[in-house]
Design an enzyme around this catalytic site. Structure first.
Site, PDB file in Angstrom:
ATOM      1  N   ARG A  81     -68.816 -35.421  41.028  1.00 29.32           N
ATOM      2  CA  ARG A  81     -68.807 -34.085  40.411  1.00 29.32           C
ATOM      3  C   ARG A  81     -67.679 -33.265  41.030  1.00 29.32           C
ATOM      4  O   ARG A  81     -67.554 -33.184  42.249  1.00 29.32           O
ATOM      5  CB  ARG A  81     -70.148 -33.393  40.645  1.00 29.32           C
ATOM      6  CG  ARG A  81     -70.261 -32.008  40.014  1.00 29.32           C
ATOM      7  CD  ARG A  81     -71.610 -31.384  40.357  1.00 29.32           C
ATOM      8  NE  ARG A  81     -72.708 -32.180  39.824  1.00 29.32           N
ATOM      9  CZ  ARG A  81     -73.931 -32.229  40.372  1.00 29.32           C
ATOM     10  NH1 ARG A  81     -74.184 -31.555  41.479  1.00 29.32           N
ATOM     11  NH2 ARG A  81     -74.871 -32.958  39.823  1.00 29.32           N
ATOM     12  N   ARG A 150     -72.850 -24.467  46.130  1.00 30.80           N
ATOM     13  CA  ARG A 150     -72.205 -25.385  45.192  1.00 30.80           C
ATOM     14  C   ARG A 150     -71.267 -24.627  44.253  1.00 30.80           C
ATOM     15  O   ARG A 150     -70.905 -23.485  44.522  1.00 30.80           O
ATOM     16  CB  ARG A 150     -73.279 -26.158  44.421  1.00 30.80           C
ATOM     17  CG  ARG A 150     -74.158 -27.010  45.345  1.00 30.80           C
ATOM     18  CD  ARG A 150     -75.090 -27.901  44.578  1.00 30.80           C
ATOM     19  NE  ARG A 150     -75.875 -28.759  45.448  1.00 30.80           N
ATOM     20  CZ  ARG A 150     -76.686 -29.720  44.994  1.00 30.80           C
ATOM     21  NH1 ARG A 150     -76.802 -29.931  43.693  1.00 30.80           N
ATOM     22  NH2 ARG A 150     -77.376 -30.466  45.831  1.00 30.80           N
ATOM     23  N   LYS A 211     -79.977 -27.217  48.709  1.00 32.63           N
ATOM     24  CA  LYS A 211     -78.857 -26.787  47.876  1.00 32.63           C
ATOM     25  C   LYS A 211     -78.926 -25.285  47.612  1.00 32.63           C
ATOM     26  O   LYS A 211     -79.996 -24.671  47.657  1.00 32.63           O
ATOM     27  CB  LYS A 211     -78.849 -27.547  46.550  1.00 32.63           C
ATOM     28  CG  LYS A 211     -80.107 -27.394  45.718  1.00 32.63           C
ATOM     29  CD  LYS A 211     -80.050 -28.333  44.518  1.00 32.63           C
ATOM     30  CE  LYS A 211     -81.358 -28.305  43.737  1.00 32.63           C
ATOM     31  NZ  LYS A 211     -81.366 -29.270  42.621  1.00 32.63           N
ATOM     32  N   LYS A 213     -77.145 -22.220  45.001  1.00 30.74           N
ATOM     33  CA  LYS A 213     -76.375 -22.014  43.775  1.00 30.74           C
ATOM     34  C   LYS A 213     -76.078 -20.533  43.565  1.00 30.74           C
ATOM     35  O   LYS A 213     -76.956 -19.690  43.736  1.00 30.74           O
ATOM     36  CB  LYS A 213     -77.143 -22.581  42.577  1.00 30.74           C
ATOM     37  CG  LYS A 213     -77.407 -24.075  42.698  1.00 30.74           C
ATOM     38  CD  LYS A 213     -78.200 -24.628  41.528  1.00 30.74           C
ATOM     39  CE  LYS A 213     -78.378 -26.138  41.661  1.00 30.74           C
ATOM     40  NZ  LYS A 213     -79.121 -26.713  40.510  1.00 30.74           N
ATOM     41  N   CYS A 432     -80.650 -32.690  30.357  1.00 28.56           N
ATOM     42  CA  CYS A 432     -80.042 -33.330  31.526  1.00 28.56           C
ATOM     43  C   CYS A 432     -79.681 -34.768  31.169  1.00 28.56           C
ATOM     44  O   CYS A 432     -79.989 -35.261  30.081  1.00 28.56           O
ATOM     45  CB  CYS A 432     -81.001 -33.283  32.701  1.00 28.56           C
ATOM     46  SG  CYS A 432     -82.442 -34.361  32.504  1.00 28.56           S
TER      47      CYS A 432
END
Length: 567
Positions: A81, A150, A211, A213, A432
């Site tokens: 990614r 991210r 994570k 965001k 997804c």
């Protein structure tokens, strides 16, 4: 509240935390793993570390059983990614990304719901070459995954606001400011010189518990789904000038089936910050999560759980202590839309912006449409940008008037959609990847969504609803990559062919949905939806969206707080 009193005991840290501590700032044994010719995988501990470098190990689950019978290891490959702040790439970069896809991956590019490029099916022997190619294009994969901030999202269409360019620049500034400072990425993937490890000034030795965001939105468009992010900045414009941002925190979509301690959550609005405070605010929200986040149980490690454990007032108090000042009261704003605006739009400079419809972000050639080839041909004559939308679509931006006719001809030649023939519900659907590459998938999503929308469109036409947009979000598991819990109709995989059905999210993305039926197949889903759609057709108020209607008609309860999701 002192940090020492709330830090998690290192002796009780999860195994992942120990891997990070012992990794020498994300180096681990990645280099020898890449050189190991015996297996197509990397060492177990490195599976976690490569995520920080923008890589996930996967295998083809369609072939898994057959390979097991042949006593072969799974067909391991890797998803890469790229980090693309605000989702903006040049035409030249797009051509390079496409070339890497045909040379080293599955021959397709995928646009993510976080405005990034993904390559699937890259074998271990091609990892370094592919990443070097991405870096050569002036993009990279640093922090595209892993327990760090991210890819930073931003409203992708410049025609929506005069302040767009300024907000987009802030997405890049935040992304750069919150990047890990370790040189491991350059050493491992670009053969950079080995340098002595130094402390990460923002992340420390263990980085974040999970994570993180971040997104920026420009009212009245919430196309980034700002409330689904750990950290958000809502642009505030006064007299045509960007004066600052309302700050949001605590959003997140992931949960686990059968575990009520996990839940999706929409972010809280904390207050307002001026432009000179933006980077300080971003850094210190990260630092509060670094110091207070759960490092013992990963599924409870996102910022949303930290905020609910501390309480919103406690979290704000701690943030203000870290900042050394208090956020001002939030300013008024209004969201009216969270989808894409398809087709051609002309800006005040005379340039054109073209939003394409791309199913689930998959750019690939098929027998019917040569989308992959056609976009490369357009990129060859276009000197503007390719912008990834948060809804997995592509915007060809700043098209000069003199080439508009040539672009239109290429669209026709290669059968590329600009959203003219699809129903509003199809245009408002997300899925997804799920099978065959995602290891977490319990059911189909990307491959199944088109067929499901066909059935749903038939049902909606039966009740004269074919022109009514409904947000449909489908995922193969409850981790929430396609933001299913913000879908007016949300379908979350439970088993092959079986989904949990969720209803009642708002069309503009500021309210969660709620479980309506559990573990049901397509036939049962459509049977459950039909009486609701019939009633909606007959009883809805003017301009009332489906998600609002099912709450007003008492089919489902409104969920404005993640703690009420399972109630």
């Amino acid at each position: 509240m002192a940090i020492e009193q709330t830090k998690y005991d290192p002796s009780k840290h999860s195994d992942v935390e120990k891997i990070k501590v012992e990794s020498d700032y994300l180096r681990g044994t990645i280099t020898p793993s890449l050189k190991n010719p015996i297996t197509g995988s990397v060492a177990d501990d490195d599976l976690m570390l490569i995520k920080f470098h923008g890589i996930y190990q996967q295998d083809d689950r369609d072939l898994r059983n057959e390979r097991r019978k042949q006593k072969l290891e799974p067909l391991y490959s890797f998803m890469i990614r790229a980090r693309v702040p605000g989702g903006v790439a040049s035409s030249e970069q797009y051509i390079q990304m496409a070339d890497l896809a045909t040379t080293y991956s599955s021959g397709s590019l995928r646009l993510t719901t976080r405005q990034a490029f993904q390559w699937h099916g890259v074998f271990k022997r091609n990892l370094k070459t592919t990443i070097a190619g991405i870096n050569k294009s002036m993009l990279d994969t640093i922090a595209a995954c892993g327990d760090v901030n991210r890819n930073v999202m931003s409203n992708p269409l410049p025609e929506t606001s005069k302040i767009h360019a300024e907000v987009f620049e802030w997405s890049k500034k935040i992304s750069e400011h919150l990047l890990p400072k370790t040189k491991a990425y350059h050493e491992i993937w670009l053969d950079g010189e080995k340098v002595e490890s130094t402390q990460e000034p923002i992340y420390g030795q263990t980085y974040l518990p999970r994570k993180f965001k971040t997104a920026l939105a420009i009212p009245p468009f919430n196309d980034v789904d700002i409330f689904a992010n750990d950290l958000g900045f809502i642009a505030i414009e006064e007299k045509g000038k960007l004066v600052g941002f309302n700050v949001t925190a605590g959003g997140g979509m992931g949960s686990s089936h059968g575990d009520d301690s996990t839940y999706p959550r929409i972010a809280d609005v904390l207050g307002f910050c001026t432009l000179d405070q933006v980077l300080e605010v971003a850094e210190n929200v990260v630092k509060v999560q670094r110091d207070f986040g759960n490092r013992e149980v990963r599924k409870l490690a996102r910022l949303k759980y930290t905020i609910d454990r501390l309480g919103i007032d406690g979290f704000k108090s701690q943030l203000h202590e870290y900042l050394g000042f208090e956020l001002a009261p939030a300013k008024s704003y209004d969201f009216v839309h969270n989808g894409d605006r398809y087709g051609w739009m002309q800006d005040e400079n005379g340039n054109w912006h073209l939003t394409l419809y791309i199913h689930s972000g998959r750019i690939v050639d098929t027998e019917e449409k040569k989308l992959f080839t056609g976009l490369v041909e357009i990129a060859k004559i276009h000197d503007g940008e390719f912008r990834i939308s948060p809804n997995q679509n592509l915007i060809i931006s700043n098209i000069k008037p003199k080439i508009k006719a040539k672009v239109e001809k290429l669209l026709s030649t290669y059968q590329i959609s600009i959203g003219e023939t699809e129903t509003p519900t199809r245009l408002n659907s997300l899925a997804c990847v799920a099978f065959p590459t995602c290891s977490l998938a319990m059911a189909e999503a990307e491959r199944y969504l088109p067929d499901f929308i066909n059935r749903l469109d038939e049902l909606m036409a039966k009740y004269s609803l074919q022109e009514q947009p409904i947000n449909v979000r489908m995922t193969g598991c409850p981790n929430g990559c396609a933001r299913p819990f913000l879908g007016e109709i949300g379908m979350v995989g439970k088993a092959p062919g079986k989904y949990n059905l969720y209803l009642g999210a708002s069309h503009i993305g500021n309210r969660l949905n709620k479980l309506y039926k559990e573990n049901i197949n397509e036939k049962q889903i459509l049977e459950a939806l039909e009486p609701l759609l019939k009633d909606y057709s007959e009883s809805r108020h003017e301009n009332e969206h489906f998600g609002d209607f099912v709450i007003r008609a008492n089919y489902i309860k409104a969920v404005n707080n993640g703690l009420d999701f399972h109630a």
